[in-house]
Design a protein around this motif. Structure first.
Motif, PDB file in Angstrom:
ATOM      1  N   ILE A 112       7.354 -51.571 -72.423  1.00 52.32           N
ATOM      2  CA  ILE A 112       6.887 -50.439 -71.522  1.00 52.32           C
ATOM      3  C   ILE A 112       7.812 -50.277 -70.510  1.00 52.32           C
ATOM      4  O   ILE A 112       7.867 -50.925 -69.617  1.00 52.32           O
ATOM      5  CB  ILE A 112       5.439 -50.648 -71.295  1.00 52.32           C
ATOM      6  CG1 ILE A 112       4.605 -50.712 -72.440  1.00 52.32           C
ATOM      7  CG2 ILE A 112       4.918 -49.232 -70.636  1.00 52.32           C
ATOM      8  CD1 ILE A 112       4.411 -49.721 -73.512  1.00 52.32           C
ATOM      9  N   GLY A 169       7.517 -45.347 -70.899  1.00 54.15           N
ATOM     10  CA  GLY A 169       6.143 -45.196 -71.826  1.00 54.15           C
ATOM     11  C   GLY A 169       6.291 -44.223 -72.932  1.00 54.15           C
ATOM     12  O   GLY A 169       5.311 -43.978 -73.581  1.00 54.15           O
ATOM     13  N   ILE A 203       3.549 -43.808 -75.800  1.00 57.91           N
ATOM     14  CA  ILE A 203       2.733 -42.339 -75.724  1.00 57.91           C
ATOM     15  C   ILE A 203       2.840 -41.611 -77.088  1.00 57.91           C
ATOM     16  O   ILE A 203       1.795 -41.055 -77.812  1.00 57.91           O
ATOM     17  CB  ILE A 203       3.082 -41.425 -74.663  1.00 57.91           C
ATOM     18  CG1 ILE A 203       2.826 -42.083 -73.228  1.00 57.91           C
ATOM     19  CG2 ILE A 203       2.648 -40.285 -74.688  1.00 57.91           C
ATOM     20  CD1 ILE A 203       3.249 -41.518 -72.122  1.00 57.91           C
ATOM     21  N   THR A 213       6.421 -55.345 -69.390  1.00 60.19           N
ATOM     22  CA  THR A 213       6.440 -54.024 -68.852  1.00 60.19           C
ATOM     23  C   THR A 213       7.353 -53.934 -67.645  1.00 60.19           C
ATOM     24  O   THR A 213       7.115 -55.163 -66.676  1.00 60.19           O
ATOM     25  CB  THR A 213       4.870 -53.450 -68.406  1.00 60.19           C
ATOM     26  OG1 THR A 213       4.798 -52.359 -68.000  1.00 60.19           O
ATOM     27  CG2 THR A 213       4.420 -54.447 -67.792  1.00 60.19           C
ATOM     28  N   ARG A 230       2.905 -41.639 -66.457  1.00 56.88           N
ATOM     29  CA  ARG A 230       2.761 -41.189 -67.846  1.00 56.88           C
ATOM     30  C   ARG A 230       1.543 -41.465 -68.650  1.00 56.88           C
ATOM     31  O   ARG A 230       0.881 -40.657 -69.375  1.00 56.88           O
ATOM     32  CB  ARG A 230       3.981 -40.983 -68.557  1.00 56.88           C
ATOM     33  CG  ARG A 230       5.024 -40.191 -68.012  1.00 56.88           C
ATOM     34  CD  ARG A 230       6.298 -40.525 -68.768  1.00 56.88           C
ATOM     35  NE  ARG A 230       6.430 -39.818 -70.150  1.00 56.88           N
ATOM     36  CZ  ARG A 230       7.304 -39.936 -70.875  1.00 56.88           C
ATOM     37  NH1 ARG A 230       8.432 -40.569 -70.612  1.00 56.88           N
ATOM     38  NH2 ARG A 230       7.219 -39.242 -72.187  1.00 56.88           N
ATOM     39  N   MET A 231       1.327 -42.820 -68.532  1.00 49.78           N
ATOM     40  CA  MET A 231       0.130 -43.509 -69.446  1.00 49.78           C
ATOM     41  C   MET A 231      -0.880 -43.015 -68.901  1.00 49.78           C
ATOM     42  O   MET A 231      -1.824 -42.703 -69.612  1.00 49.78           O
ATOM     43  CB  MET A 231       0.745 -45.057 -69.278  1.00 49.78           C
ATOM     44  CG  MET A 231       1.849 -45.523 -69.927  1.00 49.78           C
ATOM     45  SD  MET A 231       1.874 -45.873 -71.525  1.00 49.78           S
ATOM     46  CE  MET A 231       1.043 -47.344 -71.604  1.00 49.78           C
ATOM     47  N   ILE A 290      -3.961 -43.463 -71.633  1.00 54.17           N
ATOM     48  CA  ILE A 290      -3.739 -44.815 -72.268  1.00 54.17           C
ATOM     49  C   ILE A 290      -3.617 -46.136 -71.434  1.00 54.17           C
ATOM     50  O   ILE A 290      -3.136 -46.141 -70.435  1.00 54.17           O
ATOM     51  CB  ILE A 290      -2.327 -44.535 -73.041  1.00 54.17           C
ATOM     52  CG1 ILE A 290      -2.334 -43.396 -73.966  1.00 54.17           C
ATOM     53  CG2 ILE A 290      -1.946 -45.806 -73.725  1.00 54.17           C
ATOM     54  CD1 ILE A 290      -0.877 -43.002 -74.358  1.00 54.17           C
ATOM     55  N   ASN A 300      -2.567 -50.163 -71.187  1.00 52.21           N
ATOM     56  CA  ASN A 300      -1.846 -51.109 -71.569  1.00 52.21           C
ATOM     57  C   ASN A 300      -2.004 -52.371 -70.758  1.00 52.21           C
ATOM     58  O   ASN A 300      -2.034 -52.471 -69.504  1.00 52.21           O
ATOM     59  CB  ASN A 300      -0.327 -50.584 -71.348  1.00 52.21           C
ATOM     60  CG  ASN A 300       0.538 -51.575 -71.534  1.00 52.21           C
ATOM     61  OD1 ASN A 300       0.941 -52.381 -72.743  1.00 52.21           O
ATOM     62  ND2 ASN A 300       1.528 -52.228 -70.540  1.00 52.21           N
TER      63      ASN A 300
END
Length: 211
Positions: free
Chosen positions: A125, A128, A132, A153, A162-163, A168, A170
């Motif tokens: 990641i 992302g 995504i 990550t 963005r996540m 989302i 992670n």
């Protein structure tokens, strides 16, 4: 040894992670980078591969115990999704970066029922984007995406933002900060390089860390 430190040590040992503060790599975007990550090397190192897959299994059992299907990202996440799914006794498929231009024109490969609880398996990641895209495709297909598990990550703010915007979650086996700390402890890098590495992580576009 804690899992994140174990995986960090593994990645450095097999050179799946290269740190070169004095001789930066150049990304396809043109950005200078002092780190290069090649997750594919974990597949050719059986002991490390075992640590990775068992680690991914632990993350899924801890954070997504209701998971019904694992979906790997193409191509780097496919093998890890397959091995981890085998250990857990779960079905597995994968998500292409785009739909095929022939046959059934699938983007999602493998059987997926609407409403099934899915965990996405990703290797890396950074910003992302690919993760995504995979989650979006699965949601559009009717899946209930619980979240993502990944090997590594960067923890870049752009990726975190963005996540979060895409709603989302992670969970990674290890991260950039742990890699840097482990590399300094083992003499892989000089202690004074830690600050430069973190500066890069915080803003990859700012090349002031280059001496």
């Amino acid at each position: 040894m804690e899992l994140n430190k174990l995986i960090a040590s593994d990645l450095l040992k097999i050179q799946a992670v290269f740190l070169r503060p004095e001789e930066p790599f150049t990304w396809a975007s043109g950005i200078k980078s002092l780190i290069y990550y090649d997750n594919r090397l974990t597949l050719t190192a059986p002991e490390v591969r075992t640590h990775v897959e068992k680690g991914l299994m632990q993350l899924i059992q801890e954070y997504y115990p209701e998971a019904e299907v694992l979906m790997g990202t193409a191509t780097a996440g496919i093998a890890h999704a397959a091995i981890t799914a085998h250990i857990l006794g779960l079905p597995m498929g994968y998500v292409r970066s785009g739909s095929k231009d022939h046959g059934r024109q699938n983007q999602i490969e493998g059987k997926l029922e609407k409403g099934q609880k899915v965990v996405v398996v990703e290797d890396l990641i950074s910003t992302g984007g690919s993760a995504i895209d995979a989650v979006t495709a699965l949601r559009e297909a009717g899946a209930d995406v619980l979240g993502i598990v990944s090997i590594f990550t960067y923890g870049m703010q752009k990726g975190l933002d963005r996540m979060a915007e895409a709603k989302i979650t992670n969970h990674s086996l290890t991260d950039f900060d742990c890699i840097v700390e482990t590399a300094a402890e083992t003499g892989y890098i000089k202690p004074e390089d830690k600050e430069r590495l973190i500066a890069f992580r915080n803003n990859p576009s700012d090349e002031s860390w280059i001496r």
